[in-house]
Design a protein around this motif. Sequence first.
Motif, mmCIF file in Angstrom:
data_model
loop_
_atom_site.group_PDB
_atom_site.id
_atom_site.type_symbol
_atom_site.label_atom_id
_atom_site.label_comp_id
_atom_site.label_asym_id
_atom_site.label_seq_id
_atom_site.Cartn_x
_atom_site.Cartn_y
_atom_site.Cartn_z
ATOM 1 N N HIS A 114 86.657 9.674 54.770
ATOM 2 C CA HIS A 114 86.110 10.879 55.460
ATOM 3 C C HIS A 114 86.977 11.613 56.098
ATOM 4 C CE1 HIS A 114 85.554 8.146 58.935
ATOM 5 N NE2 HIS A 114 85.374 9.117 59.737
ATOM 6 N N ASP A 174 90.866 10.573 63.695
ATOM 7 C CA ASP A 174 91.068 9.205 64.104
ATOM 8 C C ASP A 174 91.417 8.192 63.026
ATOM 9 O OD1 ASP A 174 88.419 9.261 63.904
ATOM 10 O OD2 ASP A 174 87.809 7.642 65.055
ATOM 11 N N HIS A 175 90.890 8.551 61.800
ATOM 12 C CA HIS A 175 91.064 7.667 60.434
ATOM 13 C C HIS A 175 92.268 8.069 59.561
ATOM 14 C CE1 HIS A 175 87.764 4.747 61.420
ATOM 15 N NE2 HIS A 175 87.279 5.865 62.106
ATOM 16 N N HIS A 207 77.378 9.492 58.403
ATOM 17 C CA HIS A 207 78.381 9.735 59.531
ATOM 18 C C HIS A 207 79.117 11.057 59.659
ATOM 19 C CE1 HIS A 207 81.617 8.535 62.312
ATOM 20 N NE2 HIS A 207 82.682 9.366 61.479
ATOM 21 N N ASP A 221 83.274 3.712 59.719
ATOM 22 C CA ASP A 221 82.525 4.435 60.767
ATOM 23 C C ASP A 221 80.936 4.265 60.438
ATOM 24 O OD1 ASP A 221 84.736 5.154 62.327
ATOM 25 O OD2 ASP A 221 84.570 7.003 61.862
HETATM 26 ZN ZN LIG Z 1 84.463 9.319 61.743
#
Ligand SMILES: [Zn+2]
Length: 301
Positions: free
Chosen positions: A81, A85-86, A148, A167
């Motif tokens: 996604h 943060d990913h 999410h 997530d």
């Molecule tokens: Zn996320």
Amino acid sequence: MTDFAPVPAFALGPDIPESGFVVQELGGGAYFVTQGMINTMFVVTKKGVVVVDASPFLGEKLLAAVEEVTSKPVTHLIYSHAHADHIGAAHLLNRDGLQIISHEITGDFIKEAKDDRRPLPTETFSGRRKEMDIDGVRFVLDYSGDWHQAGNLFIHLPEQRLMGAMDSFSPKNAPFFRLYFSAHVPAYFDAMDQMLEYDFETVVTGHMALPGTPEDVATNREYIHDLRTAAGEALRTVDLREAAAAAKVPADNKQAELKVWMDAVVARAAELMPSWEKRLGGTDIFLADNLNATAWSVFID
Ligand SMILES: [Zn+2]
């Protein structure tokens, strides 16, 4: 900050060594990598390495983790996604020829973000499913709802019996904050059922230090259903006018009424919740946030 229950032993991951990361073999060329709070997975193929996400919390450690198991180059990056943060360290993997694959909606979010750390995907798909064979490894990418963030994927590797569902939940722990910031709370509830329809042994979910199992998905599902039952019962029994009167909210302050009422609903629902601390970590930390998200959803969805 001593108000929190100690982390139960079953929710603790492995000790993180000085390198700052742990790599765990999952079979069929697949690996789990974590730095304690953020985790992801990668797969070694005949020709190279397919990485899912590139978190800034892992940063260069992700490449070090890959180099720990193979000298093959990273050839593909799949974005689960769009959240930074990913994938906010994707630029560290970017080089000529790197294929970056995501859902089209994820590509649109990244375009909007104008963030040099998140290079645009080189290949996107629309709709529900994309199946790929990448150098001998089969990948099924499914967008089945905005549980999410719109565009979020289930990444299924049927031969490895592996799922990536970043997530979606935290194995052995309660969902973070407001059911993991679900774009759409009913989709979050559906996602647990959907996940259990896949054939897998291990699920990698993006946060904390542990991969999960189908049992962990089922446990999370049971937990969030308890949240929903408690929130529904609290909504039926906590009266807005009574809650506002008890808190002495002036009659002309409708926003304060609403706030006091929902706080009372959450407090009542928390009392109605069965005890979970022997089964999940972090329930004390995120209970009110998760009940707030669930109660609003029960009320308006
Ligand atoms: Zn996320």
